[in-house]
Design an enzyme around this catalytic site. Structure first.
Site: not given
Ligand code: PRP
Length: 185
Positions: A106, A109, A113, A165
């Site tokens: 999605d 950032d 991840t 979220d």
């Molecule tokens: C969110 C999103 C990505 C990640 C991106 O997941 O879905 O996987 O953050 O952030 P980054 O580029 O800083 O790593 P989150 O950890 O919030 O979990 P979720 O998808 O379960 O809400």
């Protein structure tokens, strides 16, 4: 209070409307369908939780045969700030070796991840590995990551809706909106 009323109180403005998202998802699905026209074993891997709505809409617009799998990752957060460390909560159900893998996210950032996921997946020798991301916040990037299909670049604001979220709330709003600062500060 109804979800929409609760959301209206917390939201600064709608950034991407339901229609804009649907249009872009259709375009991405068209591009992906063209690129994978000859791929015999394509698997979409959605990164939970955030990707489930995007993946559902994207997959239903694809005209090429494909499988769907999921992986659950979570970043270690200190409050609302990511520490950069990622952990796997659930792995894919089927092996990705020798298959054409399209990761569906999605949002990117900081990039931590996706960086973790791509390193993990490369070690498993897929036939190919590409990434489809709905929204990217380039200003926030700490590690450069590969994005092959991108929906939208967005400014550095806290976004909710369409899978995104805040404290596990507002995920199922049909649009993507920026939260008021006072909600998350
Ligand atoms: C969110 C999103 C990505 C990640 C991106 O997941 O879905 O996987 O953050 O952030 P980054 O580029 O800083 O790593 P989150 O950890 O919030 O979990 P979720 O998808 O379960 O809400």
């Amino acid at each position: 209070m109804a979800q929409e009323a609760r959301a209206r109180e917390a939201i600064e403005r709608v950034l991407l409307s339901e229609e804009e998202i649907a249009r872009r998802v259709r375009e991405l699905a068209g591009q992906i369908s063209d690129d994978y026209a000859d791929a015999d074993d394509l698997v979409l891997v959605g990164v939970l939780k955030g990707s489930f709505i995007f993946l559902a809409d994207l997959a239903r617009r694809l005209t090429v045969p494909h499988h769907v799998d999921f992986i659950a990752l979570s970043s270690y957060n200190r409050g609302t700030v990511s520490t950069g460390a990622v952990r796997m909560i659930m792995d894919t159900r089927s092996s990705i070796s020798n298959r054409h893998v399209l990761v569906v996210e999605d949002i990117v950032d900081t990039g931590h991840t996706l960086d973790y996921l791509l390193r993990t997946f490369r070690a498993r020798n897929p036939a190919s590995l590409r990434v489809c991301v709905l929204v990217s916040k380039p200003e926030r990037r700490q590690v450069e990551v590969q994005i092959d299909y991108l929906g939208f670049e967005v400014p550095d604001m806290w976004l909710v809706g369409y899978g995104l979220d805040y404290a596990d709330r507002f995920r199922t709003l049909p649009y993507i909106a920026a939260l008021k600062e006072e909600v998350y500060r």
